[in-house]
Write an enzyme that holds these catalytic residues in place. Structure first.
Site, PDB file in Angstrom:
ATOM      1  N   TYR A  67       0.846  -1.202   0.000  1.00 47.94           N
ATOM      2  CA  TYR A  67       0.000   0.000   0.000  1.00 47.94           C
ATOM      3  C   TYR A  67       0.881   1.253   0.000  1.00 47.94           C
ATOM      4  O   TYR A  67       0.636   2.209  -0.744  1.00 47.94           O
ATOM      5  CB  TYR A  67      -0.927  -0.006   1.215  1.00 47.94           C
ATOM      6  CG  TYR A  67      -1.889   1.164   1.236  1.00 47.94           C
ATOM      7  CD1 TYR A  67      -1.524   2.397   1.787  1.00 47.94           C
ATOM      8  CD2 TYR A  67      -3.158   1.048   0.697  1.00 47.94           C
ATOM      9  CE1 TYR A  67      -2.390   3.471   1.789  1.00 47.94           C
ATOM     10  CE2 TYR A  67      -4.037   2.127   0.689  1.00 47.94           C
ATOM     11  CZ  TYR A  67      -3.651   3.332   1.240  1.00 47.94           C
ATOM     12  OH  TYR A  67      -4.509   4.398   1.239  1.00 47.94           O
ATOM     13  N   ARG A  93      -9.425   6.107  14.915  1.00 53.13           N
ATOM     14  CA  ARG A  93      -8.962   7.236  14.106  1.00 53.13           C
ATOM     15  C   ARG A  93      -9.922   7.539  12.965  1.00 53.13           C
ATOM     16  O   ARG A  93     -10.188   8.691  12.652  1.00 53.13           O
ATOM     17  CB  ARG A  93      -7.566   6.935  13.550  1.00 53.13           C
ATOM     18  CG  ARG A  93      -7.129   7.955  12.479  1.00 53.13           C
ATOM     19  CD  ARG A  93      -5.755   7.626  11.927  1.00 53.13           C
ATOM     20  NE  ARG A  93      -4.711   8.064  12.847  1.00 53.13           N
ATOM     21  CZ  ARG A  93      -3.465   7.630  12.815  1.00 53.13           C
ATOM     22  NH1 ARG A  93      -3.125   6.694  11.950  1.00 53.13           N
ATOM     23  NH2 ARG A  93      -2.566   8.088  13.659  1.00 53.13           N
ATOM     24  N   CYS A 111      14.752 -40.004  -4.981  1.00 57.92           N
ATOM     25  CA  CYS A 111      15.151 -41.381  -5.297  1.00 57.92           C
ATOM     26  C   CYS A 111      14.020 -42.256  -5.820  1.00 57.92           C
ATOM     27  O   CYS A 111      14.271 -43.374  -6.270  1.00 57.92           O
ATOM     28  CB  CYS A 111      15.778 -42.035  -4.069  1.00 57.92           C
ATOM     29  SG  CYS A 111      14.599 -42.416  -2.749  1.00 57.92           S
ATOM     30  N   LYS A 170      10.804   3.691   9.540  1.00 60.34           N
ATOM     31  CA  LYS A 170      10.443   2.280   9.473  1.00 60.34           C
ATOM     32  C   LYS A 170      11.667   1.381   9.298  1.00 60.34           C
ATOM     33  O   LYS A 170      12.761   1.834   8.967  1.00 60.34           O
ATOM     34  CB  LYS A 170       9.449   2.042   8.342  1.00 60.34           C
ATOM     35  CG  LYS A 170       8.042   2.573   8.622  1.00 60.34           C
ATOM     36  CD  LYS A 170       7.041   1.945   7.681  1.00 60.34           C
ATOM     37  CE  LYS A 170       5.621   2.286   8.083  1.00 60.34           C
ATOM     38  NZ  LYS A 170       4.633   1.575   7.261  1.00 60.34           N
ATOM     39  N   GLU A 190      10.578   6.826  20.199  1.00 58.63           N
ATOM     40  CA  GLU A 190       9.563   5.876  20.657  1.00 58.63           C
ATOM     41  C   GLU A 190       9.461   4.707  19.675  1.00 58.63           C
ATOM     42  O   GLU A 190       9.987   4.768  18.562  1.00 58.63           O
ATOM     43  CB  GLU A 190       8.187   6.556  20.739  1.00 58.63           C
ATOM     44  CG  GLU A 190       8.151   7.832  21.532  1.00 58.63           C
ATOM     45  CD  GLU A 190       6.820   8.560  21.413  1.00 58.63           C
ATOM     46  OE1 GLU A 190       6.622   9.504  22.183  1.00 58.63           O
ATOM     47  OE2 GLU A 190       5.985   8.195  20.546  1.00 58.63           O
ATOM     48  N   ILE A 250       1.581  10.795  10.918  1.00 54.80           N
ATOM     49  CA  ILE A 250       2.870  11.480  10.801  1.00 54.80           C
ATOM     50  C   ILE A 250       3.590  10.974   9.562  1.00 54.80           C
ATOM     51  O   ILE A 250       3.314   9.882   9.058  1.00 54.80           O
ATOM     52  CB  ILE A 250       3.741  11.279  12.061  1.00 54.80           C
ATOM     53  CG1 ILE A 250       4.041   9.798  12.303  1.00 54.80           C
ATOM     54  CG2 ILE A 250       3.083  11.897  13.283  1.00 54.80           C
ATOM     55  CD1 ILE A 250       4.968   9.560  13.469  1.00 54.80           C
ATOM     56  N   LYS A 298       7.202   2.385  17.126  1.00 57.64           N
ATOM     57  CA  LYS A 298       6.022   2.525  16.264  1.00 57.64           C
ATOM     58  C   LYS A 298       5.280   1.194  16.290  1.00 57.64           C
ATOM     59  O   LYS A 298       5.682   0.227  15.652  1.00 57.64           O
ATOM     60  CB  LYS A 298       6.416   2.877  14.831  1.00 57.64           C
ATOM     61  CG  LYS A 298       5.220   3.162  13.934  1.00 57.64           C
ATOM     62  CD  LYS A 298       5.655   3.556  12.529  1.00 57.64           C
ATOM     63  CE  LYS A 298       4.439   3.916  11.682  1.00 57.64           C
ATOM     64  NZ  LYS A 298       3.491   2.809  11.552  1.00 57.64           N
TER      65      LYS A 298
END
Length: 706
Positions: free
Chosen positions: A50, A156, A444, A347, A133, A97, A135
């Protein structure tokens, strides 16, 4: 006029003739994927794919700004909420972000350079103070508290409007329902709902049990993120309560302070770290790895350290986040395109990627285990280029229904062998055949068999199979087998790799010239090995039997077989029933022996070894004393308290009894456990003795005493 369903499963991307067509195709595909990801919680591609499509659209829009449209996915954060949940408009938008696409150390350096430039800092200024921090790979959540009480939890959504999931979030024990008195009157806490790996595995184990029991509509979850998202958006809070969710706090939304707290000259918190410490003091979990970092060098060190710890953490992360620590500087820097300038997500290389199955190859391991392996179009995942992924065994390959030509999600985490996670069946080629395991060894040609209760097929040509050659030679040469002193791992590797030895009899055809030509093989060592080979020709039947490497035949069983039959030919030609007459030989061992000697390749190797001079003293068969349960027929039904059916069967057969699959007038005993069913009913109708496990054990004990 025909209309296009923007949320239909997207067709595979193709390269259109113009930028406008490509941008339109990307918008449609991204809308469809966003709908499946955010609205239906049924993503069909990994995040990395994505992100790649999103970045391509961003680049095209930057190059052709006149083609930018208001409905572009780049102009919003995510998808719309479902109608089943009440909508919640965020007082302070939940914005995403920026993602730093450079996964190397330079990604942190790039962010620090941008921050210093935005703040007008030069090399003479001290390093910027950041908070570093984790993620988390979960579901973003906003928790609203009024006068210390949790009144609302919302997802969200699209960043402006989310879904109210308060009742489900109340089931997460890490989230406080009431805050201490020093918390602000109105406080929105932002954080991540996630599922720990151990909890995820336990949940999937329960799902598999339900599926095995025949439950309808049940399925296993692809990953902890999907499981967490599905639990949060359950319409029934009772179901959500059964899902083991966790939470980490990492920020705030709307905050309304008491009059005495609202002093612009003396803010209640001055830094992001102070904010996190305040949240922690009010009972919210904050990740222990969160730390202060000064300048790019410490951001780089944090990124590298967390990357090394990533696979050992109890939960999934897909990167780290850097934030300018000073809230005043955050305010000064502000936002651009709805993203904060003062924060970035850095990342790691994606652990999941899309690729295509070019073929399915069955590989044979050193011990004869057959493993299906998907041959993949090369894909960069987990920091390396992957071309193969294990399918583990036939059951797993069929459960995932992987077929040649399929588009699949492949995962590689740390040093774990790459595996196919799931298939995108809507992209399957018409007529693609299902995968089936071969019934002959691909190396075999010997029979490949799967024993009852096992997941793996194994090649039965242990003495002949090229894939098992090294293991077979080492086992044969073991000091408890035929014993060939000086023939160790490294030498066997050399001999086999140089194609000097193909089968066991080749050992006895070795000459001084061939051995002396090997690396680090002096003439003295070669002579010593030849002497050891000559010495090994005189052995015993139990040692030779053990050295053949027959599955389930250890030293003790080899001794019993030799004692019982007296010679090798009798063992090789023994029927299943004759083998069961041997002490400590049950049906599984008997079948394994019979299968081994039924393979012409194995018999040929045995005859060649004897022709090379391998010999032993053979004796007369031992007098066969009647066993205590000889002539008695048993039927085992239901679930026994401590023994499996196979274990009970082995004990009965070892004592001379016969175990049948159905009840008849010839049955002497029916051993019944719980849920015995029709066999128990028939036994009662025929007047046959019905005993439980305890009675069976007493019967066996008394029979042995006689």
């Amino acid at each position: 006029m025909a209309t296009k369903d923007l949320f239909a499963q997207p067709e595979p991307s193709r390269q259109p003739a113009s930028p406008a067509e490509r941008m339109a195709a990307l918008r449609a595909e991204l809308h469809a994927h966003a709908h499946r990801y955010y609205v239906l919680d049924e993503p069909t591609i990994p995040d990395s794919e994505y992100d790649r499509l999103f970045k391509e659209l961003q680049d095209l829009e930057a190059a052709y700004p006149e083609l930018l449209t208001p409905d572009s996915p780049t102009q919003r954060v995510g998808g719309k909420p479902l109608d089943q949940f009440a909508s919640v408009r965020h007082k302070v938008p939940m914005l995403s972000i920026r993602t730093e696409t450079d996964t190397e150390a330079t990604g942190a350096q790039n962010f620090d350079t941008r921050v210093r430039k935005e703040l007008g800092l030069t090399e003479s200024n001290p390093p910027v103070e950041y908070v570093a921090e984790l993620k988390f790979d979960g579901l973003a959540m906003s928790l609203r508290y009024e006068h210390g009480v949790l009144v609302q939890a919302a997802t969200r959504g699209d960043g402006e409007v989310g879904e109210e999931v308060t009742q489900n979030i109340r089931t997460i024990r890490q989230i406080p329902l009431k805050l201490p008195s020093d918390a602000p009157p109105v406080l929105e806490v932002r954080g991540e709902v996630y599922m720990r790996r151990a909890d995820f595995e336990a949940l999937n184990d329960k799902q598999r049990e339900k599926i095995a029991a025949g439950a309808k509509g049940e399925k296993t979850f692809v990953n902890p993120r999907n499981a967490a998202a599905g639990a949060v958006r359950q319409l029934d809070p009772a179901i959500a309560a059964q899902r083991p969710l966790s939470f980490f706090a990492y920020g705030v939304g709307e905050v309304v302070l008491e009059a005495e707290q609202a002093n612009p000259k003396n803010p209640w918190v001055a830094t992001h770290m102070e904010l996190l410490q305040a949240l922690k003091s009010w009972g919210f979990p904050v990740a222990a790895q969160t730390k202060i970092a000064h300048g790019a060098s410490e951001l780089i060190a944090f990124h590298q350290a967390m990357g090394q710890q990533r696979d050992s953490l109890p939960y999934d992360i897909d990167g780290v986040v850097y934030k300018v620590n000073s809230l005043a500087l955050q305010k000064q820097m502000g936002f651009v395109s709805r993203e904060p300038r003062w924060a970035v997500a850095h990342k790691y290389p994606a652990q999941e990627q899309l690729t295509t199955v070019l073929g399915i190859e069955v590989q044979v391991g050193r011990t004869g285990k057959l493993t299906p392996v998907a041959k993949l179009a090369p894909v960069f995942v987990g920091g390396v280029t992957v071309t193969n992924a294990t399918l583990h065994n036939e059951d797993e390959a069929r459960r995932k229904d992987v077929r040649v030509g399929d588009t699949v999600i492949v995962r590689r985490a740390g040093d774990v062998i790459p595996e196919v996670v799931s298939v995108l069946p809507d992209k399957r080629l018409p007529g693609a055949p299902m995968f089936t395991m071969p019934r002959q060894c691909p190396v075999c040609g010997s029979d490949a068999v799967r024993e009852e209760g096992e997941a793996d097929y194994r090649c039965t040509g242990g003495l002949f199979c090229g894939a098992q050659r090294k293991e077979a030679i080492l086992h044969y040469a073991h000091r408890r087998a035929v014993e060939i002193e000086g023939l160790g791992d490294k030498l066997v590797e050399q001999l086999v790799d140089a194609n000097v030895i193909r089968t066991l009899p080749d050992l006895y055809k070795l000459g001084l010239t061939a051995l002396a030509s090997l690396d680090r093989m002096a003439e003295k060592s070669a002579n010593n090995l030849l002497k050891a080979l000559e010495k090994s020709k005189q052995t015993t039947l139990p040692r030779f039997l053990f050295g053949l490497g027959i599955r389930h035949v250890g030293e003790a069983t080899a001794k019993e077989l030799a004692r019982h039959f007296g010679n090798l030919d009798a063992i090789m030609d023994a029927t299943q029933e004759q083998l069961l007459a041997v002490s400590d030989v049950g049906s599984i061992v008997a079948q394994s022996i019979r299968t081994f000697f039924d393979q012409p390749h194995n018999r040929e190797v045995v005859e060649q070894l004897r022709a090379c001079g391998v010999h032993w003293e053979e004796g007369e068969p031992a007098a066969v004393a009647p066993k205590p349960l000889s002539g008695k027929t048993f039927v085992i039904t239901g679930t026994l308290p401590t023994l499996s059916r196979d274990e009970a069967k082995d004990k009965v057969e070892a004592a001379g009894g016969k175990v049948a699959g159905s009840v008849s007038k010839k049955t002497d005993y029916v051993v019944a456990g719980t849920e015995a069913g029709s066999k128990l009913v028939k036994a009662q109708e025929l007047g046959i003795a019905v005993i439980d496990e305890a009675a069976l054990m007493r019967l066996l004990a008394s029979a042995e005493a006689e």
